[in-house]
Write a protein that holds these residues in place. Structure first.
Motif, PDB file in Angstrom:
ATOM      1  N   THR B 471      19.505  -3.390   7.964  1.00 27.37           N
ATOM      2  CA  THR B 471      20.992  -3.491   7.349  1.00 27.37           C
ATOM      3  C   THR B 471      21.279  -4.957   7.218  1.00 27.37           C
ATOM      4  OG1 THR B 471      22.248  -3.384   8.981  1.00 27.37           O
ATOM      5  CG2 THR B 471      22.039  -1.598   6.734  1.00 27.37           C
ATOM      6  N   ALA B 472      22.300  -5.394   6.298  1.00 28.04           N
ATOM      7  CA  ALA B 472      22.830  -7.231   6.503  1.00 28.04           C
ATOM      8  C   ALA B 472      24.267  -7.031   6.839  1.00 28.04           C
ATOM      9  CB  ALA B 472      22.300  -8.229   6.327  1.00 28.04           C
ATOM     10  N   ARG B 473      25.094  -7.774   7.204  1.00 31.03           N
ATOM     11  CA  ARG B 473      26.351  -8.211   7.014  1.00 31.03           C
ATOM     12  C   ARG B 473      26.733  -9.205   7.084  1.00 31.03           C
ATOM     13  NH1 ARG B 473      31.449  -6.887   9.474  1.00 31.03           N
ATOM     14  NH2 ARG B 473      30.311  -6.902  12.114  1.00 31.03           N
ATOM     15  N   ASP B 474      27.451 -10.161   6.540  1.00 33.86           N
ATOM     16  CA  ASP B 474      28.065 -11.350   6.306  1.00 33.86           C
ATOM     17  C   ASP B 474      29.629 -11.398   7.543  1.00 33.86           C
ATOM     18  OD1 ASP B 474      29.038 -14.050   6.599  1.00 33.86           O
ATOM     19  OD2 ASP B 474      27.927 -14.011   4.585  1.00 33.86           O
ATOM     20  N   ILE B 475      29.372 -11.614   8.579  1.00 31.07           N
ATOM     21  CA  ILE B 475      30.564 -11.691   9.284  1.00 31.07           C
ATOM     22  C   ILE B 475      31.792 -12.675   8.976  1.00 31.07           C
ATOM     23  CG2 ILE B 475      31.154 -12.412  11.344  1.00 31.07           C
ATOM     24  CD1 ILE B 475      29.453 -10.487  11.879  1.00 31.07           C
ATOM     25  N   ARG B 476      31.564 -13.366   8.474  1.00 28.49           N
ATOM     26  CA  ARG B 476      32.719 -14.567   7.780  1.00 28.49           C
ATOM     27  C   ARG B 476      33.415 -13.336   6.736  1.00 28.49           C
ATOM     28  NH1 ARG B 476      30.990 -17.664   5.214  1.00 28.49           N
ATOM     29  NH2 ARG B 476      32.493 -19.190   4.349  1.00 28.49           N
ATOM     30  N   THR B 477      32.769 -12.789   5.720  1.00 34.79           N
ATOM     31  CA  THR B 477      33.393 -12.352   4.562  1.00 34.79           C
ATOM     32  C   THR B 477      33.564 -10.678   4.751  1.00 34.79           C
ATOM     33  OG1 THR B 477      31.390 -11.680   3.432  1.00 34.79           O
ATOM     34  CG2 THR B 477      32.451 -13.786   2.997  1.00 34.79           C
ATOM     35  N   SER B 478      32.839  -9.938   6.509  1.00 37.90           N
ATOM     36  CA  SER B 478      32.595  -9.123   6.472  1.00 37.90           C
ATOM     37  C   SER B 478      31.691  -8.196   5.014  1.00 37.90           C
ATOM     38  CB  SER B 478      33.902  -7.266   6.582  1.00 37.90           C
ATOM     39  OG  SER B 478      33.862  -7.997   7.576  1.00 37.90           O
ATOM     40  N   GLU B 479      31.131  -8.976   4.295  1.00 43.18           N
ATOM     41  CA  GLU B 479      30.520  -7.831   2.971  1.00 43.18           C
ATOM     42  C   GLU B 479      28.921  -7.439   3.591  1.00 43.18           C
ATOM     43  OE1 GLU B 479      29.980  -9.759  -0.376  1.00 43.18           O
ATOM     44  OE2 GLU B 479      31.939 -10.434  -0.435  1.00 43.18           O
ATOM     45  N   ALA B 480      28.526  -5.790   3.065  1.00 43.39           N
ATOM     46  CA  ALA B 480      27.510  -5.765   3.511  1.00 43.39           C
ATOM     47  C   ALA B 480      26.603  -6.237   2.333  1.00 43.39           C
ATOM     48  CB  ALA B 480      27.514  -4.267   3.644  1.00 43.39           C
ATOM     49  N   GLN B 481      25.312  -6.365   2.678  1.00 46.08           N
ATOM     50  CA  GLN B 481      24.254  -7.092   1.603  1.00 46.08           C
ATOM     51  C   GLN B 481      23.021  -6.495   2.048  1.00 46.08           C
ATOM     52  OE1 GLN B 481      21.257 -10.878   2.401  1.00 46.08           O
ATOM     53  NE2 GLN B 481      23.209 -11.630   2.630  1.00 46.08           N
ATOM     54  N   THR B 482      22.603  -6.032   0.246  1.00 47.44           N
ATOM     55  CA  THR B 482      20.967  -5.247   0.441  1.00 47.44           C
ATOM     56  C   THR B 482      19.800  -5.948   0.990  1.00 47.44           C
ATOM     57  OG1 THR B 482      21.430  -5.662  -2.105  1.00 47.44           O
ATOM     58  CG2 THR B 482      22.051  -3.728  -1.300  1.00 47.44           C
ATOM     59  N   VAL B 483      18.899  -4.747   1.606  1.00 47.58           N
ATOM     60  CA  VAL B 483      17.746  -5.937   2.188  1.00 47.58           C
ATOM     61  C   VAL B 483      16.760  -5.237   1.462  1.00 47.58           C
ATOM     62  CG1 VAL B 483      16.685  -6.686   4.541  1.00 47.58           C
ATOM     63  CG2 VAL B 483      19.357  -6.271   4.177  1.00 47.58           C
ATOM     64  N   GLN B 484      16.206  -6.136   0.694  1.00 47.00           N
ATOM     65  CA  GLN B 484      15.138  -5.997  -0.108  1.00 47.00           C
ATOM     66  C   GLN B 484      13.907  -6.486   1.552  1.00 47.00           C
ATOM     67  OE1 GLN B 484      14.237  -4.155  -2.307  1.00 47.00           O
ATOM     68  NE2 GLN B 484      16.638  -3.992  -3.176  1.00 47.00           N
ATOM     69  N   VAL B 485      12.911  -4.817   1.430  1.00 40.51           N
ATOM     70  CA  VAL B 485      12.464  -5.339   2.797  1.00 40.51           C
ATOM     71  C   VAL B 485      10.418  -4.707   2.289  1.00 40.51           C
ATOM     72  CG1 VAL B 485      11.355  -4.090   5.128  1.00 40.51           C
ATOM     73  CG2 VAL B 485      14.149  -4.872   4.874  1.00 40.51           C
ATOM     74  N   LYS B 486      10.319  -5.735   2.494  1.00 41.50           N
ATOM     75  CA  LYS B 486       8.507  -5.523   1.724  1.00 41.50           C
ATOM     76  C   LYS B 486       7.892  -5.243   3.192  1.00 41.50           C
ATOM     77  CE  LYS B 486       4.859  -7.889  -0.778  1.00 41.50           C
ATOM     78  NZ  LYS B 486       3.498  -6.949   0.406  1.00 41.50           N
ATOM     79  N   PRO B 487       7.375  -3.985   2.351  1.00 42.43           N
ATOM     80  CA  PRO B 487       6.582  -3.870   3.917  1.00 42.43           C
ATOM     81  C   PRO B 487       4.692  -4.305   3.831  1.00 42.43           C
ATOM     82  CG  PRO B 487       6.100  -2.083   2.418  1.00 42.43           C
ATOM     83  CD  PRO B 487       7.345  -2.779   1.791  1.00 42.43           C
TER      84      PRO B 487
END
Lengths: 225, 605
Positions: B471-487
């Motif tokens: 999972t990822a989160r922008d520290i400045r805006t606290s917004e979560a980012q959806t991560v598309q992981v490609k196996p």
């Protein structure tokens, strides 16, 4: 633990990890540090058996295995709490990681703790690295005598370094006592701050020298076999 | 809450188990056999799994898939060394191996799903209820891709996989069910295709794994291979037959080698017999000769054992008990080597073939909320990290870290206005990226700002299954980012969904072939029973009747070889009709006997 509102039923959480009203598991506070997680004061000498007991007890409270039949929100909280608990246990259990963590925590309050590169060690390390380079370049067949001699020298050096490492750990142990003594006598974090910072700084120095020596000893072991 | 079953999805054999009033039990077929050979055959009439597929190995090797577990979560490059041993063709698509059977191709999770479905069906028949939830075991040393592939297999089979659990730890659960067991135990698990060693601390119902190590490419299959190589060479020398050119003969020799190996665990000599086109090949093997052949493999298992001890911070003499798991531990050589290392006689009270499935059932019981006493704290077997500058791996989570666990890492940009950062996730213990396992890649979105200003925090979380979540989160805006992981070596969600749909289409074919197999089994049972009855009652019925019964049995014997279940059923009905009188006569005789013996016993009184 600070009193807060239950994420589910909004009542005040009176239990320790579970809501007294709806019995839902509560997420651990974001401000919780690893010592507080185990209800330990910030001391360096700890009772490892007691620590393990608390860890097992908290594992039983948080582990995802016991939330398999619960709803998604509770599953997520259990997973997060469990991951935090496992990291906390690993850190506090190990004496070196424990002091490193303590220094990070306490350094938040005082900024001037920094690791200085060990000047006296620097030259020694350079010399050893040169010797290892030479050793790697020697052929086991053609330069067998020279190689064996150098090998013996490097092995002696390694033993010497390991001896120093032991001394450092002893010195660190003495600092643990000093720190704990100060903490117990001055429970308020702001009390005896200068003395405390002094101890933290010297522990940091020992730790950083120790890292150099450990790495060097390992590299020697790998090179000479 | 519906029942959760425990499944051991093995390289050579698979089993399914359930919890029966606090005791784990494996589920047998009607003949009382619990092991299902992990073999899938694609016949003209559909799919066959297990023992019937095993018979297919020598008849139709290119359409019979075995040891598919070796391909789970892997790319073609991972298995090039052993390709020559397999009778079917493989290729790679999107980093995942595909097995070619006729015109169709199957991914390893699809083939595993066929085995899982067979187990599921078996459990449903035995327990008389629908099964939709399972705990599936994997080797402890399986990486993230292999675990994910196993989970995918469950989904394709229509099972919700509540937990992926490590095989040696499952075995520990089965052994340590008795809460009084305390101390440090080592589980040595040598199966058909994989080797695991796990060291656990048992205390007050907590099973804490201290360290695990292993080799996902070392097992009984490799022992067979050693023996096979010798036999193949000798057959070429003595009979001039190049086995490599005959896939069906290759499978016959392989099965003969396996059989001899198994026999040499209980006996000191075994004979290999293979029918060749130009005669018979016969060879007598001694236990010593087999041991000399596989010695290097058995010794290879001791390396992970020592590493695990070192990681756990223990000496071999600090281990209180050693437990043997997996069929290959039946070999006397394996036992003596393990005993030598730990200086302790190893345990093997529970059937080494069944203990993993039993443990999976125990874990299923815990997840179902029926057992609050036991808790398993397992570890991740391999270090997890990301690629950094210069092709070096930077470890974020060290091997043998208790799971669930997480690590956070902050990312920023190095050029003004850069909008993304590529991240490569790896698993392994080596320093360089190229020597480790590539797990997945993903692209982190960055706000268009001057270099170094964006701050995006990525959390790498390994759950209790040993599977990674990002999972990822922008520290400045606290917004979560959806991560598309490609196996790197895994199926995409879309692919898995497609395979679930395909598996439904298969179901129809499955039913057809199942009906044939069931009718056949029943026919065989009736033939055997009638033969026995005829032998017993030969003087109770007329010669004419006897001849007629023998005739209908003969007819049934022929029809059951065919693929029409209705014809077989008709044959069974015919035999039942003709033997009606015979059954009555026998019943009378039995009753009479019983009455007579009663009289005798009364007389004695």
């Amino acid at each position: 633990m600070a009193r807060s509102m239950c994420w589910h039923c909004q009542s005040e959480v009176t239990g320790e990890y579970l809501c007294g009203q709806c019995v839902k598991v509560q997420p651990l506070s974001k401000d919780l540090d690893y010592f507080a997680c185990f209800k330990l004061p910030r001391l360096l000498n700890i009772n490892t058996q007691e620590l393990e007991r608390t860890y097992y007890e908290l594992s039983r409270a948080f582990h995802p295995d016991f939330y398999s039949t619960k709803d998604e929100s509770e599953k997520t909280i259990s997973l997060g709490n469990s991951a935090f608990l496992n990291t906390a246990y690993r850190t506090i259990k190990d004496p070196v990681q424990r002091v490193e963590y303590l220094i990070r925590l306490e350094a938040g309050a005082v900024k001037d703790i920094r690791s200085n590169p060990p000047a006296d060690l620097f030259e020694e390390i350079l010399e050893l690295q040169e010797d290892m380079e030479t050793f790697r370049g020697l052929s086991p067949e053609k330069d067998s005598t020279e190689r064996a001699e150098l090998r013996e020298k490097l092995q002696r050096e390694r033993e010497r370094l390991e001896g120093r490492q032991e001394e450092m750990e002893k010195a660190l142990g003495a600092k643990y006592q000093e720190w704990d003594g100060l903490q117990i006598a001055n429970a308020d974090p702001s009390e005896a701050r200068d003395q405390k910072n002094g101890v933290l700084r010297s522990m940091q120095e020992i730790l950083s020298n120790r890292t150099y020596i450990c790495n060097m000893a390992n590299e020697l072991l790998e090179t000479t076999g | 809450m519906s029942r959760i079953v425990g499944i051991d999805l093995g390289t050579t054999n698979s089993l399914i188990a359930y919890m029966d009033k606090g005791t784990p039990r494996v589920i047998p077929n009607p003949e009382g056999v619990a092991k299902v050979p992990s073999i899938v055959g694609m016949t003209d009439n559909g799919l066959i799994v297990g023992d019937s597929a095993k018979a297919h190995l020598t008849r139709d090797p290119s359409r019979t898939i075995y040891s598919v577990k070796r391909f789970m979560g892997k790319g073609l490059a991972d298995v090039t060394d052993e390709l020559k041993y397999f009778p079917y063709s493989l290729h790679e698509k999107n980093g995942v191996i595909r097995i070619e059977v006729g015109e169709k191709t199957y991914s390893p999770p699809q083939v595993s799903a066929m085995i899982l479905k067979e187990l599921k069906r078996r459990a449903e028949e035995f327990l008389k209820e629908d099964i939709s939830k399972a705990v599936i075991t994997v080797p402890a040393y399986f990486n993230d891709s292999q675990r994910q592939a196993t989970k995918d297999a469950g989904m394709i089979a229509g099972l919700e996989v509540l937990r992926i659990i490590n095989e040696p730890t499952a075995a520990a659960l089965a052994y340590g069910l008795d809460k009084k067991t305390q101390g440090i135990i080592a589980i040595y698990d040598l199966g058909g295709g994989t080797f695991d060693i796990s060291i656990l601390k048992l205390k007050d119902g907590i099973f804490e794994v201290l360290a695990t190590n292993g080799d996902t490419h070392l097992g009984g299959d490799d022992f067979d291979q050693c023996l096979l190589d010798v036999l193949v060479e000798e057959i070429a020398d003595k009979h001039g037959v190049q086995i490599h050119e005959h896939p069906d003969l290759m499978q016959s020799v392989r099965l003969a080698a396996e059989e001899a190996k198994v026999q040499l665990s209980s006996e000191t000599e075994a004979t290999v017999l293979v029918e060749l086109p130009n005669g018979k090949y016969e060879k007598t093997l001694t236990r010593e000769s087999l041991e000399a052949l596989v010695m290097h493999l058995v010794e290879r298992t001791l390396v992970p054992c020592r590493s695990a001890l070192k990681d756990a911070g223990l000496r071999a003499d600090q281990i209180d008990e050693v437990v043997l798991v997996g069929g290959s531990t039946r070999m006397p050589l394996v036992r003596s080597k393990v005993e030598g290392l730990f200086a302790k006689q190893p345990h093997s009270e529970l059937n080494p073939d069944e203990v993993v499935a039993l443990g999976a059932a125990v874990q299923a019981d815990i997840l179902g909320g029926h057992n609050k006493e036991i808790l398993l704290l397992d570890v991740t077997p391999l270090s997890l990290g990301i690629e950094t500058m210069g092709g070096v791996m930077s470890a974020l989570i060290r091997r043998n870290t208790t799971i669930p666990t997480s690590a956070k890492e902050m990312f920023t940009t190095y050029a003004d206005g850069q909008t993304s950062v590529d991240i490569h996730i790896l698993q392994g213990e080596r320093e360089l990226v190229k020597d480790n396992r590539s797990l997945a890649r993903f692209q982190l979105k960055m706000p268009p700002l001057p270099a170094g200003v964006p701050r995006v925090e990525v959390t790498f979380l390994i759950d209790a299954n040993g599977i990674l979540h990002v999972t990822a989160r922008d520290i400045r805006t606290s917004e979560a980012q959806t991560v598309q992981v490609k196996p790197s070596h895994g199926l995409s969600d879309d692919e898995v969904e497609g395979m679930i749909r395909d598996s439904f289409e298969f179901a129809e074919e499955d039913i057809k072939i199942r009906q044939v197999i069931e009718a056949r089994t029943e026919a065989n049972a009736i033939i055997i029973a009638t033969d026995k009855a005829l032998a017993r009652a030969s003087d109770l019925i007329s010669e004419k009747e006897k001849v007629e019964i023998q005739r209908v049995i003969g007819v049934l014997g022929e029809t059951q070889k065919g693929d029409d279940h209705r014809l077989i059923r008709a044959g069974i009905a015919e035999v039942e009709k003709e033997t009606h009188h015979l059954a009555e006569v026998l019943m009378d005789a039995t009753l009479k006997e019983a009455l007579e013996s009663k009289k005798v016993s009364e007389f004695v009184k």
